[in-house]
Structures are given as structure tokens and as C-alpha cells.
Design an enzyme around this catalytic site. Structure first.
Site, short mmCIF file in Angstrom:
data_model
loop_
_atom_site.label_atom_id
_atom_site.label_comp_id
_atom_site.label_asym_id
_atom_site.label_seq_id
_atom_site.Cartn_x
_atom_site.Cartn_y
_atom_site.Cartn_z
CE1 TYR A 31 31.90 58.35 48.75
CE2 TYR A 31 32.19 55.99 49.08
CZ TYR A 31 31.36 57.09 48.92
OH TYR A 31 30.00 56.93 48.91
CD GLN A 33 29.21 53.81 50.99
OE1 GLN A 33 29.09 54.86 50.37
NE2 GLN A 33 28.70 52.66 50.58
CB THR A 34 33.32 49.56 52.76
OG1 THR A 34 32.64 49.72 51.51
CG2 THR A 34 33.27 48.10 53.16
NE ARG A 206 50.76 24.66 23.16
CZ ARG A 206 51.87 24.33 23.82
NH1 ARG A 206 52.97 25.06 23.67
NH2 ARG A 206 51.89 23.29 24.63
NE ARG A 234 37.03 26.13 26.97
CZ ARG A 234 38.22 25.65 27.35
NH1 ARG A 234 38.94 24.92 26.51
NH2 ARG A 234 38.72 25.94 28.53
N GLY A 302 48.88 25.47 29.84
CA GLY A 302 49.79 25.68 30.96
C GLY A 302 50.43 27.05 30.96
CD GLU A 325 31.15 51.87 43.22
OE1 GLU A 325 29.94 52.20 43.25
OE2 GLU A 325 32.03 52.50 43.81
#
Lengths: 565, 565
Positions: A31, A33-34, A206, A234, A302, A325
Site C-alpha cells: 500500500y 500512500q506516504t 529481584r 509505577r 540495568g 495511522e
């Protein structure tokens, strides 16, 4: 890469032409396009398709360097055909961007056909990721194709060179866009949950610091890093996001099916809202998932930087979803444009529906007060949803009011675009929170499963409040005191998730093979696997490395003048 | 990788021993501290160095898999010697972690010496980045080294096996830590400014959307993406950060020199403050720089994902700085511990100095009111600094007060660790803002340069206010109305930077070679360079790719049963 797409876009006549070919010889399509100079702005594409009525052909041409097709996957070395998007010109007039099926390589010897320049655009982010894909560059020097290789479902060019639009509604094009974007939301949930699964399992293995207790051998053992509150805040907020995106993704899948049924019945009424909803959720979830994968990697310390952790490649593979997209910022601006329209139509009495229904309750929301008085009061899904709705609508109305201060609406939109994008995010978060809540209202099997999901829903929401606290406080949706209670409540919620954290990531049911991570292995046997994996490094095949005599030994014997190091 | 380090840590006796060797034969050394199971918690290292008085040797040993040395750079295939950190045991007693010089490979044939297992730990993030570095794994099976290969400057073991501490103050060890971290801050500024330079130049070349105007050839041209406010708010805040980090980095370099002079004069009074300051700034700047590099890459749209943009590798090379030399979250918690101590000592009348001096003005700061009444009032550096100081101190005091609610201080610190880390960030931002302001108070040459830097200082500060608005509002350092005025002012500031944006990144004076980015090339000739770069991809050396006959052609001729694709 095979071209089922032409079945959807081509007329029956074309399918009849192509099907015999497909039966004897496959084609490999892409495809296109871009272009090198044109991405988000599809209307700005420069490739031309000029109709020549003498020969009944289109002439496909790349008039400038920036018109070179750039990025199509599989184009660089593999594809034989491309659906090329180009500016249609017939009878001296431009009719905008249309699709054309163009053969680019010989089916006999795979050489590019005359007038075609094609190649690979080079290395990309990461060591694996999309480097196994031959994203390509493609230029046309007046390449001629038969007229009937134009995709003519929506508009066509007659033998005489007349441009004719079909009676098929243009809106159906949006159906494909909605499909692709809801798929990306589902992918975001998968990618994020993979990363979270790896980071959660490793965080339980850990150990670092902490008051040493004695293990059965009498040795001091350190604290599991999953027990640190900084790790939990987090990690568990990402875990909650992974679940949130999964539920909103499932709902989007339903929404797409519902939309297609409506479109087939020529009911286009929900299309703008559905389009804005998928565009916004694509933006929200891919940005959050990409950041969340990197955060998960950092949560592994790490060792997360090692390829064997699986996380660097997961990131490099996923992150382009923030750009392709629809660039995520461009999408948010589209959503905000739709929302400004929705707000402006309120006065004319048009009732917002679907995911914008809450905007209809503006009167209530702008004067409501959050009822939280103690930390546990936050454990109330309708209180939370109302706070999110109030914050979103107050931000939206502020944008709408500020826009009126500009004589030129376009300039106003441009000046306020950062605020508009933030308001769009607030709106999208209302959707994710509300769909999580709707999920919890359904029947959920398994002992205690619903309670755990509820906990995750609280974590997802209260974390967003903490992250966007400036919004919530400046819109006065909540007070500073309530914000502080939300933080207190979050800590209790983390403690509730902790004992079930591993079960909650095991529930994604990913095999070790799929995860591709020694840190995330199901049996938790992390260190032996890391060690074992290291020895597979090809450098370790020889004890003395290649180049020792050429480079290392001259350094050691100080014959530096002969060394290239 | 050569071992100048031993000069600093070794006694004169040792230097006399090693120098003759260094004159006839070089050694290639590495620093082996981190282990498979032990990173941040250095005291938890498991490698042992047990003194054997019979032979006057240390026995270096890896008692467990997790005690394997892991990560040292240059260790995998190149190093001949390593400074190994191990738990010193003599006379049956443990004396903590010390350094030992251990030969690991033969200087004759480069084979690992008996008892040594050594290799490379495998691929890492990115395709280039640290993959050119042979980070290694190293295990010892009772390897014997002479006693005098212990680094004995700070403490030593006598011939009889007695552990003796020297009169050299232990604090000097922190000098090296401060040095390395101030260096990382300087590196963060360089890495971020490289990324910003690339993204700014490309944003001035890239055009997309916008009202088409006519260029000299009468063709419609699109808007430069640098003119979009959403682009400006992301890009110019990163530009401002790059300058801010440069100035704070320069100041840190001075601070280090000043510290060393003090330490040499046995004045250790400023050490805790300087240590906290460099730890916090290392954390703040590396997190912001890593995120900023990725943001710069996204600001370049799809082309930023190409390796030829230089940005993917810049990210992969820089991002480990968030983890090494102290994980950024662990460092923030160290800073917050120091700050809590500073607060608790206020009552005993101890006056905070240096970067914590503002904490001494707590009485004033907790009751001061931000004086901003209109947008331009934000163009006042002392108003801005006061808002930052007020927010930081109110967050710190809230943490200190909440800590008193816990009977067990350790548990309190653990429960509140997320709040403490956020308060530490607020403190570090006070430092960066204040050092930017101090820079502006110096003589700055060049017409209009000072004004531009002042504009960047405002952008840096007001953007942080926007980003951490929850903090500023909940501490009542500013009001919602003032926050809204700050956003208005930011838009005017972007307009002021826009005409000088290119000059401000040119001022970094990076050559195209150093930038290594086609998007950031000085002459702005982006598209021809992107196109040219693509053709250098090795895949493009042949027209028909390797594997065509094996994999592609069988697909095309539908002989799929023979294909492995």
C-alpha cells in the site's frame, strides 16, 4: 502483504480481470500512500496519475524528489505490485487523491519494470523490530497503466476521460480507518501487558536493599523490589492501564461491528462520534503503552537494557504506533475539533450521544462538587467518573470560550492547540474510565476476580488524577485536600494488589515463547536463564576474540604505531 | 579502559610495583563492581576476598551464580585486568567491600587465567549504541592474588592478616562519585541539545498542512511544522531544558572543583549537600534528557524512526544513564533523606547552606503569595524562583509532617517514598531554575543574546509549572488563575523564540559529522540527503534480493509447499 484490499475497493469488472491472474500466479502487493515529503496531509501527495485518452491509460509520475513514495512495508525488495495513491488528473483538471494498482516488478525475474526506481530506505530503530521489514522508496518516471487499474468503487474515469463519482457514500472510507485504529488499541493493550508481565515477574524475583532477614540457610536476604512503594506506584499503575486498555479495546471492537452494520444500512449518524472516539483512543493508548513499555524496562534496572529482557525490542517494535495511522498529536487535534463542534451544537439543542453523552449534562457537571471527605470515599466508581467528566467538560468549555476571543477561528484554533489537545486527552480518559466501569457492571466469573479488577479500576483512575492533578484542581473538579486523600487511598490500593500481582499478569496467559524475555520467565528462574543466554552471544564462540592479534596485542605490547585502535 | 584509577586508589608501594610493568607491557583494565544479583546495593555484593596468611594471598571467589560480575565494560573480550570489588574476609571476620586488582587474562596469549570464567553478556538496546562495547560476565573459582593487590589507600590488611583503617577520611570516596555524576549532567545537556538541534532544524524544513500560499513558482506550499503551537510547546521547552542543563552543568563543574579543594583541606562540611545536589541533578537531568530525546524523535514524525535521523541511536546510547551510577529513583530517595534531615535540623537552629539555603527561609515562603495579576507579571525571575521555592518547601514540610505519623520511621519513609521522590524533584528544579537565573545575572556578550536566554529561562520555568501544576496548586504556591496566565504567557514566549530557534540550536556549534543525522543537517538539505542515505543500505546493492529464488519466487508461482516463507 497479499492484496485482498483490491477486492474491497475494486469494481466487479476489475476483480474479473485480476482473479484469473491470481489463480495462476500470485502477486505480492503493498500500500503506497506516504511520500518522502508528505505524511499526515494526504491531500498534499504529489504523485500524479494523468489520464491519456489516446491510449486509454493513466500515466503515473513522480514529479519531484519529495513525491517519492517512502515507507511502504514490503516495497523495498519484495512487492511485485503496489496500490499507489496519486493526484488524479484528467482533461487538464485535478480530482484529488485516488488509488491505482501498479505493477512494479517483473513476475518473471523480479526486476523493476521500466520507469520504476525502487529500493529499501535503510535501517530503523532497534536491532530487530522493523529491520526485518523492507520498507521502501518508489519513484515513477511516466509509468503507463491501463485505465481500469484505477480503484473505481467510489469514483471513476470513463473511456472518454470524464470523472464520475459513484453513488457509494464517501463515509465508508472511514470504516477502514476505524477498523485499523481499533485494532491498534487492542495491540497497545497487548504490548503494554507483555511489558508489565515481564516487569512484574522480575520485580518479584529481584531483591535489593532492605532489612536483611534470614533465609533457610541463615543468609540475609534483601527486599523484593516489588515491595517498594516507588516500584508499586509505577508498576501497578501500568498493570491497571493494561487492563483498562484491554477492556476499552474489546468495547471498540464491538463499536466497529456496530458501526459497519449502521453504515451498511446507510445510517451515518454515529460516524463522526465513532471516528473521533477511535482516533482519540488510538492516540491515548499508544502514547501510554509506548511510555509504559519504556517505564517497565526501567523498572527492570540495568538488566532491562539487555536484549534478552525482551523489552528493548518490544519498545522499538511498538513505538511507531504513536506516529503511523495518524500522528498522536494530530489525532488529538482532530478529536478536539469534533468536541468543539459538539459543544457549539449544544445551544441549538442537539443532544450529544455515545461517548459524548456526558457533555449533555454540562449544567450539572459544572456545578457539582466532589463528595470525597475521607480516603475511602474515593472507592466509589460514580464519584470518580463524575470527577473525570467534570474536569473534561470544564476544560472543553474553557477552550470553547477562549476560541471566541479570536476574530479568526483558524488562528484561534492554532493558538490554543496545546490546550485543545489536553482537553481531548481529558475526554478520552473519560471514555477509558467509563468503559472500565461498564465492564465491572457485567457478570465476572471467578472468586474475587471482580474485586481485583475493581481495585485496578481505582488505581487506574486515581493515578490519572494524580498525574493530571493540575487539570483537576484548576477546574475545581476536586480540592487539594481530596487530592491528598486520593494519594493516601492509592497506597492502600497498591497493598491490595501486591499479593495478587503475579496472578494478575499470569492471567494474560502469555507463554514464555511469546514473551521472549528471560526476566519475565514464568518459573521465575531468572538468573540462571540470564547467565545461560549470555553464553549464546556469538562473540563467546571463541575464547580469544577476532582482532586480538591485529588490535589488542599491539596495544598491550605498546606497538601502538602499528595498531588501528 | 586503561587503569589510571589504580594511581588514585593504590598506595605508593603498589604504584612502585606496577609502574615497571606498565613501562614494558600495557594492561587493559576494567572496573568490576556490579554483580548479576547486585547493583544499587553495593554492600550486598557477594564476591569474597579471603586472606590466607599462610601464603600472604587473597582468595577471590564467586560463591553463587548471582555473585557473577556482570556489566563491566570491556570485560567480555578485551580486558586483561580488573579492579574487583569483593567482601574482604580476614581472620574469619567480614570487613565489607574493598577493591582488588586481579589479572584475568594472560598477557601472552589472552586466554583467561586458571579459575577465571569470562565472556560477553550479549546484545543490548539499539543496533549500534553499546553493542560495540563488550560488557562482560566474570566468575572466580578461588583465584589467588598477592596481598598487595588489594587497593590499600583507605584500609589495608597487614602481613599478619590484621585489618587496619588508614587515617585518610572515608569521605574522599564521595569525591569520585560527585565527579562522575557532574560529568553525567554535562553529558545529559549535550545529548539533549543534539536531539533538539536535529528536531528544530528538521521542523523548519518539514512542511505539512496549513493554508497553501504560493511560492515563487506559483505552487502552493504548506506550513513549516515549527510554526504549529503544539510543535513549539514541545520543542521549545526541550530547547530551554538543553540550555538550563548546560548552565547547571557548568556550575556543577565549578562546585566539584570547589569541593575537592575543601576535601583536600579536610573541610567536609559541604559534602552532604554537594553529594545530594549532584545525585539529584544526575537523576533529574538524565530522566528529562532521555525523555526529551525520544520526544525530539517523535517531533520528527515517521522519519525520526529511521536510523539515518540519528535519533534512535542517540536515545539507545543515552538512556542507560537513567540507570547506571545510581538508579534515578533510588537517587531521588537519597536526596529526600538528606532533605528530611535538613528540615529536622531547622529546629535545632542549623542554617541550611548552598542549594538548600532557601529552606532556611521557610517562614517567609510558606506564607508568601505569588504576585502575578496579568500574564506579563510572569516575566519576573524572582517571582518565578519564589514560586518554585514555595512549592518545594511546602512539599518537603508536608512529607516531614506525614513522616511523624508513623511510629516506625523506616516504615514511614517506605510508605511515603513516592511523595518523597516528588518533593526531591521539586527541590532539584529549584536548583536548575536558580542556576539559570544566576547565569543571566552574569555578563553575557552578543547583541540580544541575554534577552533570548532570558526568554528560554521563562519557558523552562513556566513549562515546569504547567507540567507540575498539581504541585503548585495543591501547595497554593500559585492560583488557578495565575496558572492560566502562565499558559498565556508561554504562547507569547514561543512566538519570541520562533525567529531565533535555528540560531539557538546553531549556537551549540555541532558539526554535521557529530550530529550524525540527515534530518539535522546544517544546510537543511534534508530530502536529497535522506534519499541518498537510503541507497547506501546494503540490501540495495543487488536489484533482486538474496533469497528471491528460495523464498519469493515459490510464493509467486504458488509452489508454497517448497517454500520456507
Amino acid at each position: 502483504m497479499f492484496v485482498p484490499a483490491i477486492k474491497g475497493s475494486a469494481t466487479e469488472e476489475q476483480q474479473n480481470k485480476w482473479l484469473p491472474l491470481a489463480n495462476t500466479m500470485q502477486i505480492i502487493g503493498t500500500y503506497a500512500q506516504t511520500e518522502l515529503g508528505h505524511g499526515s496531509n494526504v491531500r498534499g501527495l504529489e504523485t500524479t496519475a494523468t489520464f491519456d485518452p489516446v491510449t486509454d491509460e493513466f500515466i503515473i509520475h513522480s514529479p519531484t524528489l519529495t513525491s517519492s513514495k517512502w515507507w511502504p512495508g514490503g516495497l523495498g525488495k519484495v512487492a511485485t505490485h503496489a496500490v499507489v495513491y496519486a493526484q488524479l488528473i484528467t482533461d487538464g483538471k485535478e480530482y484529488g487523491v485516488n488509488g491505482f494498482l501498479v505493477q512494479i516488478r517483473s513476475l518473471e525475474d523480479h526486476f523493476p519494470l521500466p520507469g520504476i526506481t525502487v529500493g529499501d530506505i535503510g535501517m530503523k530503530f532497534g536491532s530487530g523490530a522493523f529491520n526485518s521489514m523492507d520498507n521502501g522508496v518508489l519513484r515513477f518516471d511516466r509509468v503507463r497503466i491501463p485505465r481500469n487499474q484505477m480503484l473505481m468503487r467510489v469514483s471513476k474515469v470513463t473511456r472518454e476521460g470524464k470523472y464520475v463519482e459513484s453513488n457509494i457514500p464517501k463515509q465508508i472510507i472511514y470504516g477502514a480507518m476505524v477498523y485499523v485504529r481499533q485494532k491498534i488499541v487492542a495491540d497497545a493493550s497487548i504490548a503494554l501487558s507483555r511489558a508489565v508481565c515481564i516487569a512484574t515477574r522480575y520485580s518479584a524475583i529481584r531483591r535489593q536493599f532492605g532489612s536483611p532477614q534470614n533465609d533457610q540457610n541463615g543468609n540475609g536476604i534483601e527486599t523484593q523490589v516489588i515491595d517498594y512503594k516507588t516500584q508499586q506506584s509505577r508498576l501497578f499503575s501500568l498493570l491497571a492501564s493494561a487492563y483498562a486498555f484491554r477492556f476499552v479495546g474489546e468495547w471498540l471492537k464491538w463499536l466497529y461491528t456496530d458501526l459497519i452494520q449502521k453504515l451498511e444500512g446507510h445510517d451515518f449518524s454515529t460516524l463522526p462520534e465513532v471516528h473521533a472516539c477511535t482516533a482519540g483512543l488510538k492516540s491515548l493508548t499508544t502514547s501510554a503503552a509506548a511510555d509504559g513499555i519504556e517505564e517497565s524496562r526501567k523498572l527492570c534496572g540495568g538488566h532491562g537494557y539487555l536484549s534478552s529482557s525482551g523489552l528493548p525490542e518490544l519498545y522499538a517494535t511498538f513505538v511507531p504506533a504513536c506516529t503511523y495511522e495518524g500522528d498522536n498529536v494530530v489525532l488529538l487535534l482532530q478529536v478536539s475539533r469534533f468536541l468543539m463542534k459538539t459543544i457549539s451544537q449544544l445551544q441549538s439543542g442537539k443532544k450529544p450521544t455515545g461517548t459524548t453523552a456526558y457533555i449533555g449534562h454540562v449544567e450539572h457537571l459544572i456545578q457539582c462538587h466532589c463528595k470525597v471527605k475521607k480516603a475511602e470515599d474515593w472507592l466509589n466508581l460514580s464519584v470518580i467518573l463524575e470527577a473525570f467528566e467534570a474536569r473534561a467538560i470544564i476544560l472543553l468549555i474553557a477552550c470553547a470560550e477562549n476560541l471566541t476571543k479570536f476574530a479568526n477561528p483558524l488562528q484561534g484554533f492554532s493558538e490554543l492547540s496545546s490546550d485543545l489537545a489536553e482537553a481531548a486527552v481529558a475526554h478520552c480518559q473519560v471514555i477509558v474510565v467509563s468503559k472500565f466501569i461498564e465492564k465491572l457492571q457485567q457478570n465476572i466469573e471467578g472468586n474475587g476476580v471482580k474485586q481485583q479488577l475493581e481495585t485496578l479500576c481505582y488505581i487506574y483512575s486515581l493515578n490519572l488524577i494524580h498525574k493530571h492533578l493540575g487539570d483537576f484542581l484548576s477546574t475545581r473538579s476536586i480540592t487539594p485536600k481530596q487530592a491528598s486523600l486520593a494519594s493516601d487511598q492509592l497506597r492502600s490500593l497498591y497493598a491490595k494488589v501486591r499479593p495478587n500481582a503475579i496472578a494478575l499478569v499470569d492471567a494474560f496467559n502469555y507463554t514464555d515463547h511469546f514473551l521472549g524475555s528471560v526476566l519475565g520467565s514464568y518459573d521465575g528462574n531468572v538468573y540462571p536463564k540470564l547467565y545461560e543466554e549470555a553464553w549464546k552471544e556469538p562473540l563467546n564462540e571463541s575464547v580469544v576474540p577476532d582482532g586480538y592479534h591485529e588490535y589488542i596485542r599491539p596495544v598491550l605490547t605498546q606497538q601502538l604505531q602499528n595498531a588501528r585502535l
